[in-house]
Design an enzyme around this catalytic site. Structure first.
Site, PDB file in Angstrom:
ATOM      1  N   VAL A 127      17.722   3.181   6.425  1.00 41.94           N
ATOM      2  CA  VAL A 127      16.935   2.667   7.551  1.00 41.94           C
ATOM      3  C   VAL A 127      16.476   3.766   8.505  1.00 41.94           C
ATOM      4  O   VAL A 127      15.624   3.532   9.355  1.00 41.94           O
ATOM      5  CB  VAL A 127      17.680   1.558   8.350  1.00 41.94           C
ATOM      6  CG1 VAL A 127      17.957   0.346   7.484  1.00 41.94           C
ATOM      7  CG2 VAL A 127      18.946   2.096   8.994  1.00 41.94           C
TER       8      VAL A 127
ATOM      9  N   TYR B  56      26.925   6.512  20.264  1.00 34.58           N
ATOM     10  CA  TYR B  56      26.923   5.138  19.735  1.00 34.58           C
ATOM     11  C   TYR B  56      26.522   4.143  20.829  1.00 34.58           C
ATOM     12  O   TYR B  56      25.637   3.303  20.631  1.00 34.58           O
ATOM     13  CB  TYR B  56      28.327   4.806  19.194  1.00 34.58           C
ATOM     14  CG  TYR B  56      28.443   3.424  18.608  1.00 34.58           C
ATOM     15  CD1 TYR B  56      27.945   3.143  17.339  1.00 34.58           C
ATOM     16  CD2 TYR B  56      29.060   2.388  19.307  1.00 34.58           C
ATOM     17  CE1 TYR B  56      28.052   1.871  16.784  1.00 34.58           C
ATOM     18  CE2 TYR B  56      29.175   1.121  18.764  1.00 34.58           C
ATOM     19  CZ  TYR B  56      28.671   0.865  17.503  1.00 34.58           C
ATOM     20  OH  TYR B  56      28.777  -0.398  16.957  1.00 34.58           O
TER      21      TYR B  56
ATOM     22  N   ALA C 148      24.896   4.664  23.600  1.00 31.70           N
ATOM     23  CA  ALA C 148      23.496   4.847  24.006  1.00 31.70           C
ATOM     24  C   ALA C 148      22.561   4.223  22.974  1.00 31.70           C
ATOM     25  O   ALA C 148      21.566   3.584  23.325  1.00 31.70           O
ATOM     26  CB  ALA C 148      23.197   6.336  24.166  1.00 31.70           C
TER      27      ALA C 148
END
Ligand SMILES: NC(=O)c1ccc[n+]([C@@H]2O[C@H](COP(=O)([O-])OP(=O)(O)OC[C@H]3O[C@@H](n4cnc5c(N)ncnc54)[C@H](OP(=O)(O)O)[C@@H]3O)[C@@H](O)[C@H]2O)c1
Length: 253
Positions: free
Chosen positions: A67, A160, A162
């Protein structure tokens, strides 16, 4: 809307479906009779999930995706379009954790986390939106985290947290922009869940973290999946731009 949880004839795409919350969500949708596309960077993992679900649902496809890679996302959506010509629900579960103290958090690690958790979610939502637009219907559920609302713990989750805070703001902005499109978008903020993401946590730390949760334990991935499936269903037809806490009472807002 006689059976608002009806999932038969629905085409559902789940990223990060090879493990944890994504895998539990895939199982739930499969049990409800949906056609499910399992996407993950680990093709072997989604193939295994497909095999595990073969006895309850034969309408399962797998696709390899990273992704964080726009080309790979494009290929995933081309696959869905070619196979089904439409998409009814998309769940963006693919994510990575980072437990790096601020003092050691370099740009490489920061970018790695942002690329998967935030850019990957943006690209997945964009691709789903494009596929859903012609039918003017569909439901997108992005997975953020309680960390997005309360910050992470002392273990070093700045990148993580943020990235997940970014997901919350992203979804709210998109929800305003896509108003009137017929497509719904919401966020789930899970609290700590017992998945592979936390495989390296020592039992003492798990117990300590669990003690800070009003329900006194980590979630079972299926408990998060239930809320995801609800938001994708017609039963949630008036949920829009929401960020739903599924966290055993951690946030309570
Ligand atoms: N577990 C929790 O306590 C918790 C709490 C709040 C929010 N969340 C969020 O919930 C989501 C699912 O977490 P989980 O606990 O189920 O984690 P998990 O068990 O580690 O599953 C995440 C899945 O996403 C895959 N993935 C990672 N990077 C990818 C990429 N670039 N492209 C495609 N797939 C990728 C992983 O593959 P690999 O195994 O190869 O990495 C894994 O199969 C994540 O977004 C996570 O941040 C989890």
């Amino acid at each position: 809307m006689q059976y608002p949880y009806e999932m038969e004839n629905k085409i559902v795409l789940i990223t990060g479906a090879g493990s944890g919350i994504g895998r539990a969500t895939a199982k739930g949708f499969a049990e409800l009779g949906a056609s499910v596309i399992l996407a993950d960077r680990n093709l072997g993992a989604v193939e295994q999930v497909k095999n595990e679900l073969a006895s309850i649902n034969t309408s399962i496809q797998t696709v390899e995706v990273d992704v964080s890679n726009p080309k790979s996302i494009e290929q995933m959506f081309s696959f869905v379009e070619m196979k089904y010509g439409r998409l009814d629900a998309c769940v963006t579960c693919a994510g990575v954790i980072s437990k790096t103290k601020l003092i050691e958090l370099d740009l490489e690690e920061w970018n790695r986390v942002m690329a998967v958790n935030l850019t990957g979610t943006f690209l997945s939502i964009q691709g789903a939106y494009k596929l859903m637009l012609p039918n003017k219907s569909g439901s997108i559920v992005a997975i953020a985290s309680d960390t997005a609302k309360r910050g992470g713990g002392r273990i070093g989750t700045a990148a993580y947290g943020a990235s997940k805070g970014g997901v919350l703001a992203l979804v709210k902005s998109i929800a305003r922009e896509m108003a009137g499109s017929g497509i719904r978008i919401n966020t789930i903020c899970p609290g700590p869940a017992a998945t592979e993401m936390h495989h390296e946590l020592q039992p003492e730390l798990v117990a300590q973290l669990a003690a800070g949760i009003p329900l006194g334990r980590f979630a079972n991935p299926a408990e998060i999946a239930n809320a995801i499936i609800f938001l994708c269903s017609d039963a949630a037809s008036y949920f829009y731009g929401e960020s739903m806490n599924v966290d055993g009472g951690v946030i309570m807002e």
